[in-house]
Design a protein around this motif. Structure first.
Motif, mmCIF file in Angstrom:
data_model
loop_
_atom_site.group_PDB
_atom_site.id
_atom_site.type_symbol
_atom_site.label_atom_id
_atom_site.label_comp_id
_atom_site.label_asym_id
_atom_site.label_seq_id
_atom_site.Cartn_x
_atom_site.Cartn_y
_atom_site.Cartn_z
ATOM 1 N N GLY A 88 0.839 -1.204 0.000
ATOM 2 C CA GLY A 88 0.000 0.000 0.000
ATOM 3 C C GLY A 88 0.864 1.240 0.000
ATOM 4 N N ILE A 89 0.249 2.355 -0.357
ATOM 5 C CA ILE A 89 0.985 3.628 -0.343
ATOM 6 C C ILE A 89 0.153 4.694 0.356
ATOM 7 C CG2 ILE A 89 2.443 3.278 -2.381
ATOM 8 C CD1 ILE A 89 0.271 4.892 -3.967
ATOM 9 N N GLY A 90 0.844 5.571 1.081
ATOM 10 C CA GLY A 90 0.181 6.720 1.708
ATOM 11 C C GLY A 90 0.309 7.929 0.786
ATOM 12 N N LEU A 133 -5.902 -8.152 6.003
ATOM 13 C CA LEU A 133 -5.777 -6.931 5.198
ATOM 14 C C LEU A 133 -5.042 -5.881 6.027
ATOM 15 C CD1 LEU A 133 -9.431 -6.773 3.798
ATOM 16 C CD2 LEU A 133 -7.502 -8.178 3.049
ATOM 17 N N ASN A 134 -4.318 -4.988 5.344
ATOM 18 C CA ASN A 134 -3.643 -3.914 6.080
ATOM 19 C C ASN A 134 -4.446 -2.639 5.870
ATOM 20 O OD1 ASN A 134 -1.917 -2.120 7.310
ATOM 21 N ND2 ASN A 134 -0.078 -3.130 6.542
ATOM 22 N N THR A 135 -5.164 -2.227 6.911
ATOM 23 C CA THR A 135 -5.975 -1.016 6.802
ATOM 24 C C THR A 135 -5.215 0.129 7.474
ATOM 25 O OG1 THR A 135 -7.254 -1.766 8.730
ATOM 26 C CG2 THR A 135 -8.162 -2.224 6.543
ATOM 27 N N ALA A 178 -5.004 -2.670 11.703
ATOM 28 C CA ALA A 178 -4.996 -1.230 11.431
ATOM 29 C C ALA A 178 -3.848 -0.582 12.211
ATOM 30 C CB ALA A 178 -6.335 -0.608 11.833
ATOM 31 N N PRO A 179 -2.702 -0.389 11.529
ATOM 32 C CA PRO A 179 -1.563 0.201 12.247
ATOM 33 C C PRO A 179 -1.787 1.671 12.556
ATOM 34 C CG PRO A 179 -0.854 -0.943 10.229
ATOM 35 C CD PRO A 179 -2.353 -0.791 10.156
ATOM 36 N N GLY A 180 -1.106 2.128 13.616
ATOM 37 C CA GLY A 180 -1.052 3.565 13.908
ATOM 38 C C GLY A 180 0.105 4.171 13.134
ATOM 39 N N VAL A 181 0.921 4.995 13.789
ATOM 40 C CA VAL A 181 2.058 5.611 13.103
ATOM 41 C C VAL A 181 3.298 4.737 13.302
ATOM 42 C CG1 VAL A 181 3.474 7.676 12.856
ATOM 43 C CG2 VAL A 181 1.081 7.895 13.563
ATOM 44 N N VAL A 182 3.775 4.161 12.212
ATOM 45 C CA VAL A 182 4.952 3.288 12.243
ATOM 46 C C VAL A 182 6.002 3.896 11.318
ATOM 47 C CG1 VAL A 182 5.802 0.944 11.857
ATOM 48 C CG2 VAL A 182 3.424 1.295 12.556
ATOM 49 N N PRO A 183 7.106 4.391 11.859
ATOM 50 C CA PRO A 183 8.079 5.081 11.011
ATOM 51 C C PRO A 183 8.892 4.153 10.118
ATOM 52 C CG PRO A 183 8.823 5.085 13.288
ATOM 53 C CD PRO A 183 7.487 4.404 13.281
ATOM 54 N N THR A 184 8.247 3.645 9.080
ATOM 55 C CA THR A 184 8.937 2.884 8.043
ATOM 56 C C THR A 184 9.527 3.900 7.066
ATOM 57 O OG1 THR A 184 6.921 2.838 6.754
ATOM 58 C CG2 THR A 184 7.304 0.957 8.188
ATOM 59 N N GLU A 185 10.233 3.372 6.085
ATOM 60 C CA GLU A 185 10.845 4.259 5.086
ATOM 61 C C GLU A 185 9.784 5.125 4.409
ATOM 62 O OE1 GLU A 185 13.213 3.220 1.246
ATOM 63 O OE2 GLU A 185 13.983 2.027 2.919
HETATM 64 N N1 LIG Z 1 3.854 2.913 8.228
HETATM 65 C C1 LIG Z 1 2.721 3.351 8.751
HETATM 66 O O1 LIG Z 1 2.691 4.258 9.612
HETATM 67 C C2 LIG Z 1 1.421 2.728 8.332
HETATM 68 C C3 LIG Z 1 0.255 3.038 9.056
HETATM 69 C C4 LIG Z 1 -0.958 2.472 8.678
HETATM 70 C C5 LIG Z 1 -1.000 1.601 7.605
HETATM 71 N N2 LIG Z 1 0.138 1.323 6.911
HETATM 72 C C6 LIG Z 1 0.024 0.413 5.771
HETATM 73 O O2 LIG Z 1 1.006 -0.618 5.881
HETATM 74 C C7 LIG Z 1 1.368 -1.079 4.581
HETATM 75 C C8 LIG Z 1 2.870 -1.102 4.456
HETATM 76 O O3 LIG Z 1 3.349 0.199 4.695
HETATM 77 P P1 LIG Z 1 4.883 0.473 5.055
HETATM 78 O O4 LIG Z 1 4.899 1.741 5.825
HETATM 79 O O5 LIG Z 1 5.508 -0.759 5.616
HETATM 80 O O6 LIG Z 1 5.453 0.793 3.590
HETATM 81 P P2 LIG Z 1 6.921 0.648 2.955
HETATM 82 O O7 LIG Z 1 7.968 0.610 4.006
HETATM 83 O O8 LIG Z 1 7.011 1.669 1.875
HETATM 84 O O9 LIG Z 1 6.851 -0.743 2.224
HETATM 85 C C9 LIG Z 1 5.963 -0.894 1.165
HETATM 86 C C10 LIG Z 1 6.204 -2.236 0.507
HETATM 87 O O10 LIG Z 1 5.174 -2.406 -0.476
HETATM 88 C C11 LIG Z 1 5.764 -2.567 -1.757
HETATM 89 N N3 LIG Z 1 4.845 -1.970 -2.728
HETATM 90 C C12 LIG Z 1 4.469 -0.680 -2.870
HETATM 91 N N4 LIG Z 1 3.621 -0.539 -3.894
HETATM 92 C C13 LIG Z 1 3.438 -1.784 -4.409
HETATM 93 C C14 LIG Z 1 2.697 -2.304 -5.487
HETATM 94 N N5 LIG Z 1 1.947 -1.518 -6.275
HETATM 95 N N6 LIG Z 1 2.749 -3.639 -5.735
HETATM 96 C C15 LIG Z 1 3.513 -4.454 -4.952
HETATM 97 N N7 LIG Z 1 4.243 -4.018 -3.927
HETATM 98 C C16 LIG Z 1 4.225 -2.703 -3.658
HETATM 99 C C17 LIG Z 1 7.137 -1.903 -1.663
HETATM 100 O O11 LIG Z 1 8.076 -2.426 -2.605
HETATM 101 P P3 LIG Z 1 8.238 -1.785 -4.089
HETATM 102 O O12 LIG Z 1 8.256 -0.304 -3.894
HETATM 103 O O13 LIG Z 1 9.509 -2.340 -4.615
HETATM 104 O O14 LIG Z 1 7.055 -2.253 -4.859
HETATM 105 C C18 LIG Z 1 7.521 -2.307 -0.234
HETATM 106 O O15 LIG Z 1 7.966 -3.648 -0.207
HETATM 107 C C19 LIG Z 1 0.648 -0.153 3.598
HETATM 108 O O16 LIG Z 1 -0.541 -0.751 3.149
HETATM 109 C C20 LIG Z 1 0.329 1.075 4.443
HETATM 110 O O17 LIG Z 1 -0.771 1.789 3.952
HETATM 111 C C21 LIG Z 1 1.344 1.856 7.241
#
Ligand SMILES: NC(=O)c1ccc[n+]([C@@H]2O[C@H](COP(=O)([O-])OP(=O)(O)OC[C@H]3O[C@@H](n4cnc5c(N)ncnc54)[C@H](OP(=O)(O)O)[C@@H]3O)[C@@H](O)[C@H]2O)c1
Length: 254
Positions: A88-90, A133-135, A178-185
């Motif tokens: 997913g993407i934000g 699912l990741n919401t 449903a994650p909160g704020v997780v400082p991933t890349e």
């Molecule tokens: N981090 C937060 O605070 C947070 C909070 C709530 C929900 N979430 C949800 O958690 C999920 C993961 O987030 P994250 O923060 O861990 O992100 P991340 O660190 O950017 O990792 C995203 C991963 O998804 C892949 N990806 C992105 N677009 C894709 C596509 N179209 N098809 C296949 N793979 C794809 C990326 O690899 P490639 O770029 O190589 O495709 C990467 O492996 C997302 O659904 C996000 O909305 C995150």
């Protein structure tokens, strides 16, 4: 070993929450397939994850690519027990500036990607399989400039109810984390790019007062592992919020 002998697919497993969950699944005894769009990131991830980790290059927004993913797993494993629809993407954007492209990009990955992932693997899902699912906590609180993302995640959330019904014959459980704020890349990139966004991040951090810290990928991976495991065998159609208390305790006070 909560997932001993299970075969799992994690979309978007080369980084962040997906990677952290792949690591945990492997520790719990599963065979894990991760996907993503960039082969080199996936190769790097699998090298770090070690035995039992496999990758397939696939954009979740492409039904053809996700069909290929299902074919590879069917050929190599014959079945799938756990699917974590994580890719997913934000996207922060002022409401007045939203374009058709913004809406398409966010919905393509978050919503369409979730539908295609599940649709393509459905024929190889074992009876009693678990789909997670990741919401996002953003569905429930009015974070500023985040409406397309929140809407896309709300659409994803609705699937836990519809699909729990649709897949009842195979007793497939469908839940969400449903994650909160997780400082991933990705989150850091989105949140820390400008001074305005950095200020927003500081504000968010201050609001997670119940537990006083941001989330980690390990926090989310633990919840996903529970939902994937037989320990959650009577849980379906549920969203598990993992946000340090932010949503319920401070909703709407940004
Ligand atoms: N981090 C937060 O605070 C947070 C909070 C709530 C929900 N979430 C949800 O958690 C999920 C993961 O987030 P994250 O923060 O861990 O992100 P991340 O660190 O950017 O990792 C995203 C991963 O998804 C892949 N990806 C992105 N677009 C894709 C596509 N179209 N098809 C296949 N793979 C794809 C990326 O690899 P490639 O770029 O190589 O495709 C990467 O492996 C997302 O659904 C996000 O909305 C995150």
């Amino acid at each position: 070993m909560q997932l001993k002998g299970k075969v799992a697919l994690i979309t978007g497993g080369s980084a962040g929450i997906g990677f952290g969950t792949a690591k945990r699944f492997l520790e719990e005894g599963a065979t894990v397939y991760i996907t993503g769009r960039r082969a080199e990131k996936l190769q790097e991830a699998v090298d770090r994850l070690g035995n039992g980790a496999h990758y397939i290059v696939a954009d979740v927004g492409s039904k053809a690519k996700m069909t290929h993913v299902a074919e590879v797993i069917a050929e190599e494993q014959g079945r799938l027990d756990v699917v974590f629809c994580n890719a997913g993407i934000g996207h922060y954007i002022k409401f007045e500036s939203i374009t058709e492209n913004d809406i398409d990009r966010v919905f393509n990955t978050n919503f369409k990607g979730t539908i295609f992932t599940i649709q393509c693997v459905l024929p190889i899902l074992a009876e009693g399989a678990s789909i997670i699912l990741n919401t996002s906590m953003t569905e429930d609180i009015g974070l500023p400039d985040f409406c397309i993302y929140a809407a896309a995640k709300s659409a994803v959330k609705s699937l836990i109810y519809s699909l729990t019904t649709d897949f009842r014959d195979k007793k497939i459980r469908v839940n969400a984390v449903a994650p909160g704020v997780v400082p991933t890349e990705a989150a850091s990139g989105e949140l820390g790019r400008t001074a305005e966004e950095e200020a927003r991040k500081q504000k968010q951090r201050a609001l997670i007062a119940p537990l006083g810290r941001l989330g980690t990928v390990e926090d989310i991976a633990a919840a996903v592992t529970f939902l994937a495991s037989d320990e959650a065998s009577y849980i379906t159609g549920s969203e598990l919020t993992v946000d340090g208390g932010m949503t319920r305790v401070f909703a709407g006070r940004l």
